[in-house]
Design an enzyme around this catalytic site. Structure first.
Site, PDB file in Angstrom:
ATOM      1  N   ASN A  53       0.837  -1.195   0.000  1.00  0.00           N
ATOM      2  CA  ASN A  53       0.000   0.000   0.000  1.00  0.00           C
ATOM      3  C   ASN A  53       0.876   1.251   0.000  1.00  0.00           C
ATOM      4  O   ASN A  53       1.966   1.275   0.567  1.00  0.00           O
ATOM      5  CB  ASN A  53      -0.980   0.008   1.173  1.00  0.00           C
ATOM      6  CG  ASN A  53      -0.334  -0.052   2.540  1.00  0.00           C
ATOM      7  OD1 ASN A  53       0.606  -0.794   2.767  1.00  0.00           O
ATOM      8  ND2 ASN A  53      -0.861   0.728   3.475  1.00  0.00           N
ATOM      9  N   HIS A  54       0.382   2.271  -0.687  1.00  0.00           N
ATOM     10  CA  HIS A  54       1.120   3.529  -0.815  1.00  0.00           C
ATOM     11  C   HIS A  54       0.130   4.670  -0.594  1.00  0.00           C
ATOM     12  O   HIS A  54      -0.729   4.928  -1.436  1.00  0.00           O
ATOM     13  CB  HIS A  54       1.776   3.626  -2.196  1.00  0.00           C
ATOM     14  CG  HIS A  54       2.647   2.439  -2.488  1.00  0.00           C
ATOM     15  ND1 HIS A  54       3.816   2.187  -1.796  1.00  0.00           N
ATOM     16  CD2 HIS A  54       2.505   1.425  -3.362  1.00  0.00           C
ATOM     17  CE1 HIS A  54       4.350   1.068  -2.241  1.00  0.00           C
ATOM     18  NE2 HIS A  54       3.578   0.585  -3.194  1.00  0.00           N
ATOM     19  N   GLU A  55       0.275   5.320   0.561  1.00  0.00           N
ATOM     20  CA  GLU A  55      -0.662   6.374   0.937  1.00  0.00           C
ATOM     21  C   GLU A  55      -0.261   7.716   0.334  1.00  0.00           C
ATOM     22  O   GLU A  55       0.832   7.873  -0.210  1.00  0.00           O
ATOM     23  CB  GLU A  55      -0.723   6.470   2.460  1.00  0.00           C
ATOM     24  CG  GLU A  55      -1.266   5.212   3.085  1.00  0.00           C
ATOM     25  CD  GLU A  55      -1.287   5.244   4.592  1.00  0.00           C
ATOM     26  OE1 GLU A  55      -1.945   4.368   5.164  1.00  0.00           O
ATOM     27  OE2 GLU A  55      -0.650   6.127   5.212  1.00  0.00           O
ATOM     28  N   ASN A  56      -1.179   8.664   0.464  1.00  0.00           N
ATOM     29  CA  ASN A  56      -0.982   9.980  -0.105  1.00  0.00           C
ATOM     30  C   ASN A  56      -1.629  10.997   0.822  1.00  0.00           C
ATOM     31  O   ASN A  56      -2.637  10.688   1.475  1.00  0.00           O
ATOM     32  CB  ASN A  56      -1.637  10.008  -1.495  1.00  0.00           C
ATOM     33  CG  ASN A  56      -1.263  11.210  -2.290  1.00  0.00           C
ATOM     34  OD1 ASN A  56      -1.835  12.284  -2.099  1.00  0.00           O
ATOM     35  ND2 ASN A  56      -0.314  11.050  -3.196  1.00  0.00           N
ATOM     36  N   ALA A  57      -1.086  12.191   0.876  1.00  0.00           N
ATOM     37  CA  ALA A  57      -1.688  13.242   1.695  1.00  0.00           C
ATOM     38  C   ALA A  57      -3.138  13.491   1.281  1.00  0.00           C
ATOM     39  O   ALA A  57      -3.979  13.827   2.110  1.00  0.00           O
ATOM     40  CB  ALA A  57      -0.875  14.531   1.581  1.00  0.00           C
ATOM     41  N   CYS A  64      -3.952   0.695  -2.675  1.00  0.00           N
ATOM     42  CA  CYS A  64      -3.876  -0.465  -1.799  1.00  0.00           C
ATOM     43  C   CYS A  64      -2.882  -1.485  -2.350  1.00  0.00           C
ATOM     44  O   CYS A  64      -2.591  -1.512  -3.546  1.00  0.00           O
ATOM     45  CB  CYS A  64      -5.250  -1.114  -1.676  1.00  0.00           C
ATOM     46  SG  CYS A  64      -6.502  -0.020  -0.971  1.00  0.00           S
ATOM     47  N   GLU A  66      -3.230  -4.682  -2.829  1.00  0.00           N
ATOM     48  CA  GLU A  66      -3.823  -5.606  -3.794  1.00  0.00           C
ATOM     49  C   GLU A  66      -3.847  -4.993  -5.191  1.00  0.00           C
ATOM     50  O   GLU A  66      -3.482  -5.636  -6.173  1.00  0.00           O
ATOM     51  CB  GLU A  66      -5.255  -5.972  -3.364  1.00  0.00           C
ATOM     52  CG  GLU A  66      -5.348  -6.608  -2.001  1.00  0.00           C
ATOM     53  CD  GLU A  66      -5.492  -5.617  -0.845  1.00  0.00           C
ATOM     54  OE1 GLU A  66      -5.993  -6.029   0.212  1.00  0.00           O
ATOM     55  OE2 GLU A  66      -5.105  -4.431  -0.982  1.00  0.00           O
ATOM     56  N   CYS A 100     -10.838  -2.735  -3.708  1.00  0.00           N
ATOM     57  CA  CYS A 100      -9.954  -3.828  -4.120  1.00  0.00           C
ATOM     58  C   CYS A 100     -10.754  -5.076  -4.475  1.00  0.00           C
ATOM     59  O   CYS A 100     -10.439  -5.764  -5.449  1.00  0.00           O
ATOM     60  CB  CYS A 100      -8.939  -4.146  -3.031  1.00  0.00           C
ATOM     61  SG  CYS A 100      -7.625  -2.917  -2.949  1.00  0.00           S
TER      62      CYS A 100
END
Length: 159
Positions: A53-57, A64, A66, A100
């Site tokens: 998973n790679h979050e963002n402001a 996600c 998946e 997902c």
């Protein structure tokens, strides 16, 4: 949703796949939630593709694990999949989010193993088990066929 078991009850390959999902968690960029997720996707030809998973402001821009694995696989030309393992730090395995689930079912019904980096708990299910009564490409095909049939029947009534 699926069958609850332990990692020891999986095949050796499935255990290794869960380990790959756990390893992928270390690639996660989750500075906002701190909730690491890893995924390992087995393509039809046996290639294994990981995702995290790679979050963002801007929270809505978060990707996600998946979908990260799936998009990488799709970009490499894969369209059919055998198995997906997903892992989090929660002791009880955690299910993929709704987005997902919809994204995964697009490519058919295949096995899903939900695991943990902090326990040996496992849930075994399928993409259909995660999203029963799913809207899929078949839904669109069925709609097209039914619309053609209705149009044909209406045309016959006019003659």
């Amino acid at each position: 949703m699926g069958m609850t078991t332990t990692k020891a009850n999986l095949t050796q390959f499935e255990q290794e796949l869960v380990d790959k999902a756990v390893g992928a968690m270390e690639k996660a960029y989750c500075k906002y939630s701190g909730f690491k997720v890893g995924a390992a996707l087995v393509c039809e030809d046996g290639e294994i593709i990981i995702g995290a998973n790679h979050e963002n402001a801007s929270y809505g821009a978060t990707i996600c694990a998946e979908r990260s694995a799936m998009v990488t696989a799709l970009t490499k030309g894969h369209r059919k999949f055998k198995l997906l393992a997903v892992a989090t730090e929660l002791e009880a395995p955690c299910s993929p989010c709704g987005i997902c689930r919809q994204y995964l079912i697009e490519f058919g019904d295949y096995k899903v193993i939900l695991g943990s980096s902090t326990s040996d708990q496992i849930i075994e299910t399928t993409t259909y088990g995660l999203l029963p009564y799913a809207f899929t490409p078949k839904s669109l095909d069925d709609h097209e066929k039914e619309a053609e049939e209705r149009n044909h029947q209406e045309g016959e009534k006019k003659h």
